[in-house]
Design a protein around this motif. Structure first.
Motif, PDB file in Angstrom:
ATOM      1  N   ALA A 137      18.790  80.554  66.717  1.00 41.87           N
ATOM      2  CA  ALA A 137      20.871  81.398  65.729  1.00 41.87           C
ATOM      3  C   ALA A 137      21.399  79.426  65.817  1.00 41.87           C
ATOM      4  CB  ALA A 137      21.178  81.531  67.194  1.00 41.87           C
ATOM      5  N   ILE A 138      21.123  78.273  66.788  1.00 41.07           N
ATOM      6  CA  ILE A 138      21.803  77.911  66.300  1.00 41.07           C
ATOM      7  C   ILE A 138      21.729  77.140  64.484  1.00 41.07           C
ATOM      8  CG2 ILE A 138      21.980  74.889  67.261  1.00 41.07           C
ATOM      9  CD1 ILE A 138      21.021  75.552  69.625  1.00 41.07           C
ATOM     10  N   GLY A 139      20.471  76.995  64.842  1.00 43.36           N
ATOM     11  CA  GLY A 139      20.062  76.526  63.135  1.00 43.36           C
ATOM     12  C   GLY A 139      20.718  76.894  62.353  1.00 43.36           C
ATOM     13  N   PHE A 140      20.908  78.642  62.409  1.00 42.78           N
ATOM     14  CA  PHE A 140      21.493  79.619  61.767  1.00 42.78           C
ATOM     15  C   PHE A 140      23.250  78.660  61.562  1.00 42.78           C
ATOM     16  CE2 PHE A 140      19.946  84.075  62.676  1.00 42.78           C
ATOM     17  CZ  PHE A 140      18.435  83.853  61.559  1.00 42.78           C
ATOM     18  N   ILE A 142      23.923  75.754  62.066  1.00 45.35           N
ATOM     19  CA  ILE A 142      24.240  74.732  61.530  1.00 45.35           C
ATOM     20  C   ILE A 142      23.336  74.667  59.546  1.00 45.35           C
ATOM     21  CG2 ILE A 142      22.669  72.307  61.009  1.00 45.35           C
ATOM     22  CD1 ILE A 142      21.617  72.855  63.948  1.00 45.35           C
ATOM     23  N   LEU A 143      23.195  76.082  59.178  1.00 41.83           N
ATOM     24  CA  LEU A 143      23.040  76.138  58.238  1.00 41.83           C
ATOM     25  C   LEU A 143      24.189  76.194  57.200  1.00 41.83           C
ATOM     26  CD1 LEU A 143      20.179  77.047  55.419  1.00 41.83           C
ATOM     27  CD2 LEU A 143      20.632  79.125  56.387  1.00 41.83           C
ATOM     28  N   ASP A 144      24.213  77.417  57.802  1.00 42.78           N
ATOM     29  CA  ASP A 144      26.115  77.729  56.916  1.00 42.78           C
ATOM     30  C   ASP A 144      27.116  76.888  57.566  1.00 42.78           C
ATOM     31  OD1 ASP A 144      24.403  80.455  56.495  1.00 42.78           O
ATOM     32  OD2 ASP A 144      26.140  81.488  57.886  1.00 42.78           O
ATOM     33  N   GLY A 145      26.888  76.253  58.031  1.00 41.05           N
ATOM     34  CA  GLY A 145      27.677  74.972  58.352  1.00 41.05           C
ATOM     35  C   GLY A 145      27.576  73.777  56.643  1.00 41.05           C
ATOM     36  N   ASP A 146      26.664  73.493  57.218  1.00 39.52           N
ATOM     37  CA  ASP A 146      26.394  72.413  55.958  1.00 39.52           C
ATOM     38  C   ASP A 146      26.148  73.260  54.442  1.00 39.52           C
ATOM     39  OD1 ASP A 146      25.165  70.683  57.403  1.00 39.52           O
ATOM     40  OD2 ASP A 146      23.128  71.234  57.182  1.00 39.52           O
ATOM     41  N   ASN A 147      26.679  73.863  54.248  1.00 35.62           N
ATOM     42  CA  ASN A 147      26.280  75.128  52.193  1.00 35.62           C
ATOM     43  C   ASN A 147      27.929  75.608  52.810  1.00 35.62           C
ATOM     44  OD1 ASN A 147      23.287  76.065  51.727  1.00 35.62           O
ATOM     45  ND2 ASN A 147      22.978  75.921  53.189  1.00 35.62           N
ATOM     46  N   LEU A 148      28.501  76.061  53.587  1.00 39.74           N
ATOM     47  CA  LEU A 148      30.288  76.101  53.870  1.00 39.74           C
ATOM     48  C   LEU A 148      30.627  74.719  52.858  1.00 39.74           C
ATOM     49  CD1 LEU A 148      30.680  78.821  55.977  1.00 39.74           C
ATOM     50  CD2 LEU A 148      31.113  79.039  53.528  1.00 39.74           C
ATOM     51  N   ASP A 149      30.323  73.749  53.141  1.00 33.42           N
ATOM     52  CA  ASP A 149      30.782  72.521  53.323  1.00 33.42           C
ATOM     53  C   ASP A 149      30.572  71.753  52.172  1.00 33.42           C
ATOM     54  OD1 ASP A 149      31.965  69.857  54.345  1.00 33.42           O
ATOM     55  OD2 ASP A 149      30.165  69.407  54.538  1.00 33.42           O
ATOM     56  N   LYS A 150      29.379  72.579  51.410  1.00 34.43           N
ATOM     57  CA  LYS A 150      29.322  71.881  50.024  1.00 34.43           C
ATOM     58  C   LYS A 150      29.927  72.253  49.157  1.00 34.43           C
ATOM     59  CE  LYS A 150      25.021  71.633  46.285  1.00 34.43           C
ATOM     60  NZ  LYS A 150      25.891  70.372  46.408  1.00 34.43           N
ATOM     61  N   LEU A 151      29.861  74.139  49.646  1.00 34.28           N
ATOM     62  CA  LEU A 151      31.004  74.992  48.591  1.00 34.28           C
ATOM     63  C   LEU A 151      32.496  74.181  48.677  1.00 34.28           C
ATOM     64  CD1 LEU A 151      29.762  78.101  49.164  1.00 34.28           C
ATOM     65  CD2 LEU A 151      29.469  76.945  46.870  1.00 34.28           C
ATOM     66  N   PHE A 152      33.539  73.844  50.199  1.00 32.66           N
ATOM     67  CA  PHE A 152      34.524  73.396  49.381  1.00 32.66           C
ATOM     68  C   PHE A 152      34.343  72.302  50.275  1.00 32.66           C
ATOM     69  CE2 PHE A 152      33.627  78.189  49.934  1.00 32.66           C
ATOM     70  CZ  PHE A 152      34.692  78.954  48.902  1.00 32.66           C
ATOM     71  N   PRO A 153      34.160  71.539  50.018  1.00 34.22           N
ATOM     72  CA  PRO A 153      34.035  70.241  50.507  1.00 34.22           C
ATOM     73  C   PRO A 153      35.649  69.576  51.461  1.00 34.22           C
ATOM     74  CG  PRO A 153      34.367  69.670  48.458  1.00 34.22           C
ATOM     75  CD  PRO A 153      33.961  70.849  48.907  1.00 34.22           C
ATOM     76  N   ALA A 154      36.565  69.790  50.947  1.00 33.44           N
ATOM     77  CA  ALA A 154      37.833  69.113  51.090  1.00 33.44           C
ATOM     78  C   ALA A 154      38.547  70.335  52.236  1.00 33.44           C
ATOM     79  CB  ALA A 154      39.118  69.037  49.875  1.00 33.44           C
ATOM     80  N   ALA A 155      38.165  71.372  53.006  1.00 31.39           N
ATOM     81  CA  ALA A 155      38.445  72.429  53.568  1.00 31.39           C
ATOM     82  C   ALA A 155      38.956  71.139  54.887  1.00 31.39           C
ATOM     83  CB  ALA A 155      37.366  73.527  53.543  1.00 31.39           C
ATOM     84  N   SER A 156      40.166  71.367  55.074  1.00 31.05           N
ATOM     85  CA  SER A 156      40.220  70.960  56.594  1.00 31.05           C
ATOM     86  C   SER A 156      41.227  71.481  57.555  1.00 31.05           C
ATOM     87  CB  SER A 156      41.101  69.582  56.807  1.00 31.05           C
ATOM     88  OG  SER A 156      42.012  69.503  55.734  1.00 31.05           O
ATOM     89  N   THR A 315      22.017  82.556  50.928  1.00 33.61           N
ATOM     90  CA  THR A 315      21.970  82.117  51.726  1.00 33.61           C
ATOM     91  C   THR A 315      22.985  82.008  52.836  1.00 33.61           C
ATOM     92  OG1 THR A 315      20.557  80.211  50.598  1.00 33.61           O
ATOM     93  CG2 THR A 315      21.432  79.452  53.064  1.00 33.61           C
ATOM     94  N   LEU A 316      23.878  82.220  53.112  1.00 36.98           N
ATOM     95  CA  LEU A 316      25.067  83.051  53.755  1.00 36.98           C
ATOM     96  C   LEU A 316      24.758  83.977  54.626  1.00 36.98           C
ATOM     97  CD1 LEU A 316      28.335  80.570  51.979  1.00 36.98           C
ATOM     98  CD2 LEU A 316      26.727  79.254  53.962  1.00 36.98           C
ATOM     99  N   VAL A 317      24.638  84.847  53.573  1.00 38.50           N
ATOM    100  CA  VAL A 317      24.807  85.862  53.795  1.00 38.50           C
ATOM    101  C   VAL A 317      23.064  86.432  55.027  1.00 38.50           C
ATOM    102  CG1 VAL A 317      24.163  88.619  53.549  1.00 38.50           C
ATOM    103  CG2 VAL A 317      25.897  87.359  52.260  1.00 38.50           C
ATOM    104  N   ASN A 318      22.519  85.955  54.299  1.00 35.73           N
ATOM    105  CA  ASN A 318      21.081  86.182  55.722  1.00 35.73           C
ATOM    106  C   ASN A 318      21.145  85.650  57.230  1.00 35.73           C
ATOM    107  OD1 ASN A 318      18.785  87.466  55.609  1.00 35.73           O
ATOM    108  ND2 ASN A 318      17.574  85.865  55.572  1.00 35.73           N
ATOM    109  N   PRO A 319      22.289  84.326  57.765  1.00 33.85           N
ATOM    110  CA  PRO A 319      22.479  84.660  59.341  1.00 33.85           C
ATOM    111  C   PRO A 319      22.876  84.999  59.540  1.00 33.85           C
ATOM    112  CG  PRO A 319      21.881  82.381  57.572  1.00 33.85           C
ATOM    113  CD  PRO A 319      21.986  83.466  56.158  1.00 33.85           C
ATOM    114  N   LEU A 320      24.272  85.092  58.875  1.00 38.22           N
ATOM    115  CA  LEU A 320      25.319  85.958  59.283  1.00 38.22           C
ATOM    116  C   LEU A 320      24.749  87.767  59.296  1.00 38.22           C
ATOM    117  CD1 LEU A 320      28.092  85.208  56.442  1.00 38.22           C
ATOM    118  CD2 LEU A 320      27.915  84.669  59.343  1.00 38.22           C
TER     119      LEU A 320
END
Length: 445
Positions: A137-140, A142-156, A315-320
């Protein structure tokens, strides 16, 4: 790994396909007439249906890490991927043999542990599974956080006096907020149907990565590939083993089959197809990025390309879709301890109050967020899960339980195979766990 089971109080019988693979005592607590009703529903799955369920059980986020595993171990470590697949298939067959010894009483993996080693065996098997599920569950996250950060690197997001939340931590928190309500559901029937998309998702991710290499200019000639890297073998073995950690659901697959004698063949087909998928992804990803491949190959893909977006969003949908299925068994055990319901505790016969259930599950989600933010190393975490927990659940415990239930094998070949698996598994547990802990510690400090 795919978990999609529904938890019920002991006066109910859980339908096949929704067994709790970790607790395994609800069936025994049910009255005889309900046991008979449950038995009438068993054995309805065809060979093809069971193959699909098995493929879903073995398809998971490990697909993204096999190129990194190959880069850690080198080209020759592909032989280890095949060896791990063969071993895990064989230990799955050993679990099936244990169940066949007493199908009426042995329905889950913990039941096998209890038949072999008593109450301590049930607790040991359950402990391995709970810990594995929690770390997955923790890995899920991390996985989604990493990939979303790649798609939206400037988000804050500004938190006022508390500062600003940006990048990967922001998305880990947002993903947790999104999945938290799904964990509050007690009936997981709908979620289990959603999780069945795992097979298609894995195939789509592979095809998207292949498209990026063949048509989006990445190519197959990255520098930095090596034949063998001995220092990386423990990490590679841990990640390879993590790919095949579906043993918790094998008993359910066996129980649901019409033709139970074909279980070994069904399992062999699932392992061969998954190994081809994992091996192909490992080779393509390593050829694309060589020694520079990331812990998740999607993080290497050119973000602007459509193929990359398809791969990342899939990749994002599977862990969700699977997070709640992974967390719910842990939450149920905690709720049982708090409220004292369940036949084994002698407490009330009904589920806990909704407020208690929501509170427990929310605290679990928050705890996984805290660990995901503290240990943001997907590959190292999954290598630790594979080396310590998956090896134990997929290699060591099936062999130990089988020998305990049936005694030492009479055939020399089988005896040698079990001894070799126990020796290899023990070595991987020691070296892989040590290597993963050292890598995580070095990253933290």
């Amino acid at each position: 790994m795919a978990v999609g089971k529904s938890i019920c109080p002991p006066e109910y019988v859980v339908p096949v396909g929704y067994d709790e693979p970790l607790l395994g005592r609800y069936y025994e607590a049910a009255p005889p007439e309900k046991k008979a009703a449950a038995a009438a529903d068993e054995g309805n799955a065809s060979f093809v249906q069971t193959c699909l369920n098995g493929l879903n059980a073995l398809s998971g986020v490990g697909l993204l890490s096999v190129p990194y595993a190959l880069s850690e171990g080198g080209w020759l470590s592909l032989a280890l991927l095949a060896a791990v697949a063969a071993i895990c298939w064989y230990t799955g067959v050993l679990l099936q043999r244990c169940m066949a010894a007493d199908p009426a009483a042995i329905r889950t993996y913990p039941d096998i542990g209890e038949r072999a080693f008593g109450r301590g065996g049930r607790l040991l098997v359950s402990a391995f599974m709970y810990a594995e599920l929690y770390l997955v569950a923790i890995g899920f996250l991390i996985l989604d956080g990493d990939n979303l950060d790649k798609l939206f690197p400037a988000a804050s997001v500004s938190l006022g006096p508390a500062g600003t939340l940006a990048g990967r931590p922001l998305f880990v928190v947002l993903v947790a907020v999104a999945v938290a309500p799904t964990t509050w559901l007690r009936g997981l029937g709908v979620l289990s149907y959603v999780s069945a998309t795992g097979v298609f998702a894995s195939l789509l991710i592979f095809l998207s990565v292949l498209w990026a290499a063949a048509f989006d200019g990445v190519g197959f000639s990255a520098p930095g590939t090596v034949a063998m890297r001995p220092a990386g073998i423990p990490t590679a073995l841990g990640l390879y083993t993590f790919c095949y950690c579906g043993h918790a659901v094998f008993p359910t697959l066996y129980t649901s089959m019409k033709e139970k004698s074909r279980f070994p063949k069904m399992l062999a087909i699932c392992f061969v197809l998954c190994t081809l998928n994992y091996g192909s992804m490992a080779v393509i990803g390593y050829l694309m990025y060589g020694g520079g491949v990331e812990s998740q190959v999607t993080l290497n893909l050119p973000a602007a390309r459509v193929s990359s977006k398809v791969a990342i969003f899939t990749t994002l949908v599977n862990p969700l879709s699977k997070y709640a299925l992974v967390v719910t068994p842990i939450a149920t055990a905690v709720e049982e301890r708090i409220c004292g319901y369940g036949g084994a505790t002698g407490g009330s016969s009904g589920p806990p109050p909704q407020a208690v259930s929501v509170a427990v599950r929310t605290v679990l989600v928050v705890s996984t967020v805290a660990v995901a933010l503290a240990v943001p190393f997907f590959a190292y975490l999954m290598a630790l899960v594979g080396s310590l927990l998956s090896v134990g659940a997929c290699m060591l415990l099936p062999c130990a339980c089988y020998v305990r239930v049936f005694g030492p094998p009479r055939r020399a070949v089988e005896a040698a195979a079990i001894v070799a698996i126990l020796a290899m598994g023990s070595l991987v547990v020691v070296t892989g766990t040590y290597s993963s802990v050292v890598q995580i510690t070095n990253e933290l400090f």
